[in-house]
Design an enzyme around this catalytic site. Structure first.
Site, mmCIF file in Angstrom:
data_model
loop_
_atom_site.group_PDB
_atom_site.id
_atom_site.type_symbol
_atom_site.label_atom_id
_atom_site.label_comp_id
_atom_site.label_asym_id
_atom_site.label_seq_id
_atom_site.Cartn_x
_atom_site.Cartn_y
_atom_site.Cartn_z
ATOM 1 N N GLU A 165 0.820 -1.228 0.000
ATOM 2 C CA GLU A 165 0.000 0.000 0.000
ATOM 3 C C GLU A 165 0.851 1.275 0.000
ATOM 4 O O GLU A 165 0.385 2.355 0.307
ATOM 5 C CB GLU A 165 -0.942 0.100 1.195
ATOM 6 C CG GLU A 165 -2.029 -0.887 1.493
ATOM 7 C CD GLU A 165 -2.436 -1.969 0.521
ATOM 8 O OE1 GLU A 165 -1.620 -2.903 0.304
ATOM 9 O OE2 GLU A 165 -3.538 -1.924 -0.007
ATOM 10 N N TYR A 167 3.466 1.926 1.913
ATOM 11 C CA TYR A 167 4.073 2.301 3.192
ATOM 12 C C TYR A 167 5.595 2.065 3.162
ATOM 13 O O TYR A 167 6.161 1.649 2.162
ATOM 14 C CB TYR A 167 3.407 1.516 4.331
ATOM 15 C CG TYR A 167 2.003 1.993 4.645
ATOM 16 C CD1 TYR A 167 1.783 3.279 5.130
ATOM 17 C CD2 TYR A 167 0.895 1.186 4.433
ATOM 18 C CE1 TYR A 167 0.495 3.729 5.421
ATOM 19 C CE2 TYR A 167 -0.397 1.626 4.719
ATOM 20 C CZ TYR A 167 -0.590 2.900 5.213
ATOM 21 O OH TYR A 167 -1.857 3.348 5.490
ATOM 22 N N ARG A 215 2.745 -8.799 4.018
ATOM 23 C CA ARG A 215 1.780 -8.233 3.052
ATOM 24 C C ARG A 215 2.580 -7.587 1.936
ATOM 25 O O ARG A 215 3.316 -6.611 2.149
ATOM 26 C CB ARG A 215 0.865 -7.232 3.747
ATOM 27 C CG ARG A 215 -0.213 -6.687 2.840
ATOM 28 C CD ARG A 215 -1.585 -6.883 3.414
ATOM 29 N NE ARG A 215 -2.601 -6.343 2.515
ATOM 30 C CZ ARG A 215 -3.470 -5.408 2.843
ATOM 31 N NH1 ARG A 215 -3.459 -4.908 4.067
ATOM 32 N NH2 ARG A 215 -4.359 -4.981 1.972
ATOM 33 N N HIS A 253 -1.532 3.931 -1.650
ATOM 34 C CA HIS A 253 -2.611 4.863 -1.279
ATOM 35 C C HIS A 253 -2.692 6.053 -2.229
ATOM 36 O O HIS A 253 -3.745 6.663 -2.376
ATOM 37 C CB HIS A 253 -2.434 5.344 0.158
ATOM 38 C CG HIS A 253 -2.849 4.310 1.162
ATOM 39 N ND1 HIS A 253 -3.965 3.523 1.012
ATOM 40 C CD2 HIS A 253 -2.283 3.919 2.327
ATOM 41 C CE1 HIS A 253 -4.075 2.701 2.042
ATOM 42 N NE2 HIS A 253 -3.056 2.925 2.855
ATOM 43 N N GLN A 340 -18.449 4.474 4.030
ATOM 44 C CA GLN A 340 -19.031 5.640 4.695
ATOM 45 C C GLN A 340 -18.841 5.662 6.206
ATOM 46 O O GLN A 340 -18.658 6.734 6.783
ATOM 47 C CB GLN A 340 -20.524 5.743 4.344
ATOM 48 C CG GLN A 340 -20.756 6.340 2.982
ATOM 49 C CD GLN A 340 -22.217 6.299 2.566
ATOM 50 O OE1 GLN A 340 -22.595 5.586 1.658
ATOM 51 N NE2 GLN A 340 -23.048 7.069 3.246
HETATM 52 P P1 NAP Z 1 -27.444 17.240 -1.023
HETATM 53 O O1 NAP Z 1 -26.184 16.506 -0.914
HETATM 54 O O2 NAP Z 1 -27.873 18.118 0.074
HETATM 55 O O3 NAP Z 1 -27.355 18.068 -2.368
HETATM 56 C C1 NAP Z 1 -28.383 18.869 -2.798
HETATM 57 C C2 NAP Z 1 -27.912 19.691 -3.999
HETATM 58 O O4 NAP Z 1 -28.959 20.513 -4.365
HETATM 59 C C3 NAP Z 1 -26.712 20.538 -3.716
HETATM 60 O O5 NAP Z 1 -25.855 20.464 -4.851
HETATM 61 C C4 NAP Z 1 -27.274 21.928 -3.556
HETATM 62 O O6 NAP Z 1 -26.264 22.754 -4.037
HETATM 63 C C5 NAP Z 1 -28.533 21.880 -4.393
HETATM 64 N N1 NAP Z 1 -29.635 22.676 -3.873
HETATM 65 C C6 NAP Z 1 -30.073 22.730 -2.601
HETATM 66 N N2 NAP Z 1 -31.124 23.556 -2.518
HETATM 67 C C7 NAP Z 1 -31.360 24.027 -3.758
HETATM 68 C C8 NAP Z 1 -32.318 24.921 -4.313
HETATM 69 N N3 NAP Z 1 -33.256 25.491 -3.554
HETATM 70 N N4 NAP Z 1 -32.243 25.170 -5.625
HETATM 71 C C9 NAP Z 1 -31.299 24.610 -6.392
HETATM 72 N N5 NAP Z 1 -30.378 23.754 -5.925
HETATM 73 C C10 NAP Z 1 -30.408 23.466 -4.609
HETATM 74 O O7 NAP Z 1 -28.642 16.261 -1.255
HETATM 75 P P2 NAP Z 1 -28.800 15.036 -2.224
HETATM 76 O O8 NAP Z 1 -27.898 15.086 -3.370
HETATM 77 O O9 NAP Z 1 -30.247 15.002 -2.490
HETATM 78 O O10 NAP Z 1 -28.396 13.840 -1.322
HETATM 79 C C11 NAP Z 1 -29.147 13.581 -0.148
HETATM 80 C C12 NAP Z 1 -28.285 12.867 0.850
HETATM 81 O O11 NAP Z 1 -27.957 11.591 0.391
HETATM 82 C C13 NAP Z 1 -27.006 13.601 1.119
HETATM 83 O O12 NAP Z 1 -26.734 13.602 2.483
HETATM 84 C C14 NAP Z 1 -25.993 12.798 0.405
HETATM 85 O O13 NAP Z 1 -24.743 12.842 1.028
HETATM 86 C C15 NAP Z 1 -26.584 11.417 0.458
HETATM 87 N N6 NAP Z 1 -26.107 10.627 -0.666
HETATM 88 C C16 NAP Z 1 -24.910 10.056 -0.550
HETATM 89 C C17 NAP Z 1 -24.411 9.361 -1.603
HETATM 90 C C18 NAP Z 1 -23.092 8.682 -1.486
HETATM 91 O O14 NAP Z 1 -22.574 8.181 -2.447
HETATM 92 N N7 NAP Z 1 -22.497 8.608 -0.327
HETATM 93 C C19 NAP Z 1 -25.113 9.260 -2.776
HETATM 94 C C20 NAP Z 1 -26.348 9.849 -2.867
HETATM 95 C C21 NAP Z 1 -26.820 10.558 -1.801
HETATM 96 P P3 NAP Z 1 -26.365 24.352 -4.107
HETATM 97 O O15 NAP Z 1 -27.146 24.741 -2.907
HETATM 98 O O16 NAP Z 1 -24.949 24.802 -4.097
HETATM 99 O O17 NAP Z 1 -27.010 24.622 -5.398
HETATM 100 FE FE1 SF4 Z 2 -17.588 -0.018 5.604
HETATM 101 FE FE2 SF4 Z 2 -19.904 -1.077 6.395
HETATM 102 FE FE3 SF4 Z 2 -19.771 0.355 4.122
HETATM 103 FE FE4 SF4 Z 2 -18.684 -2.099 4.313
HETATM 104 S S1 SF4 Z 2 -20.861 -1.567 4.434
HETATM 105 S S2 SF4 Z 2 -17.749 -0.298 3.423
HETATM 106 S S3 SF4 Z 2 -17.916 -2.068 6.392
HETATM 107 S S4 SF4 Z 2 -19.422 1.115 6.186
#
Ligand code: NAP
Ligand code: SF4
Length: 672
Positions: A165, A167, A215, A253, A340
Site C-alpha cells: 500500500e 508504506y 503483506r 494509497h 461511509q
Molecule cells: P445534497 O447533498 O444536500 O445536495 C443537494 C444539492 O442541491 C446541492 O448540490 C445543492 O447545491 C442543491 N440545492 C439545494 N437547494 C437548492 C435549491 N433550492 N435550488 C437549487 N439547488 C439546490 O442532497 P442530495 O444530493 O439530495 O443527497 C441527499 C443525501 O444523500 C445527502 O446527504 C448525500 O450525502 C446522500 N447521498 C450520498 C451518496 C453517497 O454516495 N455517499 C449518494 C447519494 C446521496 P447548491 O445549494 O450549491 O445549489
Molecule cells: Fe464499511 Fe460497512 Fe460500508 Fe462495508 S458496508 S464499506 S464495512 S461502512
C-alpha cells in the site's frame, strides 16, 4: 456437506493449523487510540466467536517516527504489552487467533517526524520525510523486530509485516521513492534488502512457532511501480527469510485507481494473487472486494489463492463465517463497500462503524437485549431507518407491524441500487427483506398508514423519509423537467442532452446513471479495468496500462450544476468522492459551480455564471436539489398523546444518508 468446502477447510502452516481459510484483514478502527482496551477486545472477541480463522489487528506503529499520525497506537514498551494483553486474552477466551499488524508509515505518516528511504514527499501527507542514514535504517529494522517480539509477549499468535500500500517497506522497493545509491538503493537486490531484512530479523525475534505474514504489494498501480519479475523475486526472498503466509496488497494509497470502493468489481484483483500461485511454497492470501462466501469460495476453488482476506465484511457481520458454515449465507449482513462508516470515519479521526451494522466497534455501547415488556409497535415507512427499527425491535421480542405505502421495501435504497457502480445495494435490500421476514415483523406493503391504522399500537415509529425539494425554477417551454426519482426508477428516459440541477450525492448518482446508461459497471471486470487503465502487471510496471485509461464513451451529454462556488463533489465521501469525480470527468460530464438559475425554456436551462448569461442546451432537466422531511403523518399524530418517535429523513432531511438512517433505526429499536 458444506456449500463452501474450500473456504471452510483447515490450513496447516506447520506450527499451527488455522480452522478455515478466512483471514480478517487489517482495519484501523479508531479504538486503538481510545485507551479502552476492553472495548477493542470486545470488538475482536465478537469476531472470534463468529468463526473467522485468523484476525489481523489495525496497523500498530513500531516507533513514533513510523506512526501514521502523531499519537497513533504503537508497540513501544511494557505498557503497550500490558494493554494489548487484554485484547489477546479476550480473543483467546473466545476461541480465536489474532496477529498484530506492524505498520511503519514512512513518508505516508501524517507526522512531522516521518522518515523514508529518500526525502521524497508523498502527495497524501503535508510532511516531507527525513532521509534515513545507515544508522537510521538499522534503527527502523530493530524497532520493527522489537515490536514483533513484544507482540508475542502480549499474547498475539503472530504478526503481519505491512509491506504494501505504499508504506515504508514498499517505499524502498521502487525507484520513485528510493533514490539511494548505497546498499539500500539502486539495483533491485539493494532496494528489496530492507523488506527482506525486516522479515529475517522479525523471524529471529519471534522464534519459529509464531505466525509471520508478509503483506506484499503485488500490483502497485503507480507509475514506475514494481515489475512482475520483481514481485516474484521479493515473494521468494521473504519466504526464504521466514514468512509463513504472503498476503496480497493492491495499489499504493496515492494510486489513482480505486481498489476497494463499491464500483470496483468483486474479486477484481484475485487474478494478481493467482499469478503468484506456484511461484512460492507458502500459502497465498487473496484480497480486495471479496465480500460473500460464494465469491470467497470461488476464488479458492479457481486456484487463485490458498486463503482469502476480508476486512470490512467483518464490520458488517461479525458472524460471517459461522453463518456460512451453518448454511445461512443469506443472513450475512452484506458489506456494500461504501466506506461511509469505516474508512471515511478513520480519515475523519472518528471511531469506525459500519453503515449496515452500527454495532460494529460499538459492541459495548449498543446492546440488543430481549425486552422485559413486549409491546405492539407500528413502524411507518420501510426505508433504511424504518426497516432497521422494525427488525431490531422485533428481535427483542416486540410485536412489530411495518407499514409501507410502496409495493416493496427499501425506500431510497431502491433508487441507489439503480446507479451503475452501486450494484451492491441490491444485496442490501434483499438482506433487509430477509431479515424482516425472519424476525417476525408483520409487513403491510401498499399501505400508506393513517392515524386510524395506528390506534391499537403502544408506540409508533415515524420513518416516512423524505420528499424531493422543488427548487422553484420557472418553466417556460417544452423542455422535459423531471425529478431524480423519475429517472432512477426508469419511469422517465432522459434525452441525449441533460442538465442536472444540484451536485450533491444524488446529482452525482444521476449523472453517473445518465452517462453509463444502465451498464452494470461493477459486474464487468474487463470494462472496469479498461476504464481505469489496469493491466496485467507482467506486461507493464505497477499494472498500469501503457495505453492509459480507456473509458467507454458517455451515453449522453450531461452538465452538472450547483450554486455554491466550491468544487462540485467536494462534500462526497472522503475516500470515495475522488472516484465519483474522476469517473464523471472521464465521461466528459461538464461540472459547473457558482451558477444562478434562470428559467427552463425550449432551448434548455438558462443560467448566470460569473455575471455572464448563458443557456445549457438540454432536452431534459433533472432536479436533484436536495430533500425535505416527509413529516405529514407525524404532524397529524402530534398532540394525540400517543408515544411517537420520528427518525431518519422524516426527522431531519439535511445530509441524510443510509448510514444515519440505519443507525437511528437500530438505536431506537434497541431501546423501545
Ligand atoms: P445534497 O447533498 O444536500 O445536495 C443537494 C444539492 O442541491 C446541492 O448540490 C445543492 O447545491 C442543491 N440545492 C439545494 N437547494 C437548492 C435549491 N433550492 N435550488 C437549487 N439547488 C439546490 O442532497 P442530495 O444530493 O439530495 O443527497 C441527499 C443525501 O444523500 C445527502 O446527504 C448525500 O450525502 C446522500 N447521498 C450520498 C451518496 C453517497 O454516495 N455517499 C449518494 C447519494 C446521496 P447548491 O445549494 O450549491 O445549489
Ligand atoms: Fe464499511 Fe460497512 Fe460500508 Fe462495508 S458496508 S464499506 S464495512 S461502512
Amino acid at each position: 456437506m458444506t456449500l463452501y468446502p474450500h473456504l471452510l477447510a483447515p490450513l496447516d502452516i506447520g506450527h499451527v493449523t488455522l480452522p478455515n481459510r478466512v483471514l480478517m484483514g487489517s482495519m484501523h478502527t479508531g479504538l486503538e487510540e481510545l485507551g479502552d482496551w476492553r472495548r477493542l477486545g470486545a470488538f475482536y472477541a465478537e469476531r472470534a466467536r463468529g468463526g473467522v480463522g485468523l484476525m489481523v489487528t489495525g496497523g500498530i506503529a513500531p516507533n513514533p517516527e513510523g506512526a501514521v499520525l502523531r499519537g497513533a497506537a504503537g508497540m513501544f514498551g511494557a505498557a503497550d504489552v500490558a494493554n494489548h494483553r487484554q485484547v489477546t486474552d479476550m480473543v483467546h477466551d473466545a476461541g480465536g487467533l489474532i496477529a498484530m499488524q506492524i505498520l511503519h508509515a514512512g513518508r505516508y505518516g501524517y507526522n512531522p517526524d516521518c522518515v523514508a528511504p529518500s526525502a521524497v514527499k508523498s502527495p497524501i501527507s503535508p510532511f516531507a520525510p527525513r532521509e534515513l542514514d545507515e544508522a537510521g535504517i538499522e534503527k527502523q529494522i530493530a524497532d520493527i523486530a522489537a515490536a514483533a517480539a513484544r507482540a508475542r509477549e502480549a499474547g498475539y499468535d503472530g504478526v503481519e509485516v505491512m509491506g504494501s500500500e505504499g508504506y515504508f517497506l514498499n517505499q524502498f522497493l521502487v525507484t520513485h521513492t528510493n533514490r539511494r545509491t548505497d546498499r539500500w538503493g539502486g539495483s533491485y537486490e539493494n532496494r528489496m534488502r530492507l523488506p527482506v531484512e525486516v522479515v529475517r530479523r522479525v523471524r529471529a525475534a519471534v522464534g519459529p512457532d509464531f505466525i509471520l505474514i508478509y503483506r506484499l504489494s503485488m500490483i502497485d498501480l503507480v507509475p514506475d511501480g514494481s515489475s512482475w519479475d520483481e514481485v516474484v523475486q521479493l515473494a521468494r526472498a521473504v519466504e526464504a527469510a521466514g514468512a509463513d503466509l504472503i498476503n496480497t496488497g493492491i495499489g499504493w494509497h496515492e494510486a489513482r485507481v480505486p481498489t476497494i470502493a463499491t464500483s470496483v468489481p468483486r474479486r477484481a484483483f484475485a487474478f494478481v494473487t493467482a499469478k503468484l500461485m506456484g511461484q512460492v511454497g507458502v500459502p497465498l492470501i487473496a484480497s480486495n472486494r471479496i465480500n460473500t462466501p460464494e465469491v470467497a469460495e470461488q476464488v479458492l476453488a479457481d486456484g487463485c489463492a490458498d486463503m482469502v482476506s476480508m476486512a470490512r465484511p467483518f464490520l458488517a457481520d461479525s458472524h460471517f463465517v459461522a453463518k456460512a458454515a451453518a448454511g445461512r449465507a443469506a443472513d450475512i449482513a452484506p458489506c456494500i463497500a461504501c466506506n461511509q462508516a469505516c474508512l471515511d470515519h478513520t480519515f475523519a479521526g472518528k471511531v469506525s462503524s459500519c453503515l449496515v451494522n452500527p454495532r460494529a466497534c460499538h459492541e459495548t455501547e449498543i446492546t440488543i437485549a430481549p425486552t422485559a415488556v413486549p409491546r405492539r409497535i407500528a413502524v411507518v415507512g420501510a426505508g433504511a431507518a424504518g426497516m432497521a427499527a422494525a427488525i431490531t425491535a422485533a428481535e427483542r421480542g416486540h410485536d412489530v407491524t411495518l407499514f409501507e405505502r410502496d409495493s416493496r421495501v427499501g425506500g431510497q435504497l431502491n433508487l441507489a441500487r439503480q446507479v451503475p457502480g452501486k450494484e451492491e445495494f441490491h444485496g442490501l435490500v434483499d438482506w433487509f427483506a430477509g431479515q424482516i421476514a425472519a424476525s417476525g415483523v408483520t409487513l403491510r406493503l401498499g399501505h400508506a398508514a393513517e392515524p386510524e391504522d395506528l390506534a391499537g399500537f403502544d408506540a409508533v415509529v415515524i420513518a416516512t423519509g423524505v420528499r424531493p425539494r422543488d427548487p422553484g425554477i420557472p418553466v417556460a417551454g417544452a423542455t422535459q423537467v423531471v425529478g431524480y426519482a423519475d429517472v432512477l426508477s426508469g419511469r422517465v428516459v432522459a434525452g441525449p442532452r441533460v442538465a442536472v440541477v444540484g451536485a450533491g450525492g444524488i446529482g452525482f448518482d444521476v449523472a453517473t446513471f445518465l452517462v453509463d446508461d444502465g451498464a452494470r459497471v461493477a459486474e464487468d471486470a474487463a470494462a472496469w479495468k479498461a476504464e481505469w487503465g489496469v493491466a496485467d502487471p507482467a506486461t507493464s510496471r505497477g499494472g498500469l496500462a501503457l495505453t492509459g485509461p480507456a473509458p467507454a464513451p458517455p451515453a449522453r451529454a450531461v452538465t452538472l450544476l450547483q450554486r455554491k462556488a466550491e468544487k462540485p463533489g467536494k462534500r462526497l465521501g472522503k475516500t470515495t468522492g475522488w472516484i465519483h469525480r474522476a469517473h464523471l470527468k472521464a465521461k466528459g460530464v461538464r461540472m459547473l459551480s457558482g451558477v444562478q438559475y434562470g428559467a427552463i425554456t425550449d432551448e434548455g436551462l438558462a443560467i448566470v455564471r460569473d455575471g455572464q448569461e448563458s443557456v445549457i442546451p438540454a432536452d431534459t432537466v433533472i432536479l436533484c436539489a436536495g430533500q425535505e422531511p416527509e413529516a405529514g403523518l407525524a404532524a397529524r399524530l402530534a398532540g394525540t398523546g400517543r408515544e411517537m418517535h420520528v427518525i431518519g429523513g422524516a426527522e431531519l432531511a439535511a445530509e441524510l444518508d443510509a448510514k444515519r438512517a440505519i443507525d437511528a433505526g437500530m438505536r431506537l429499536g434497541a431501546r423501545l
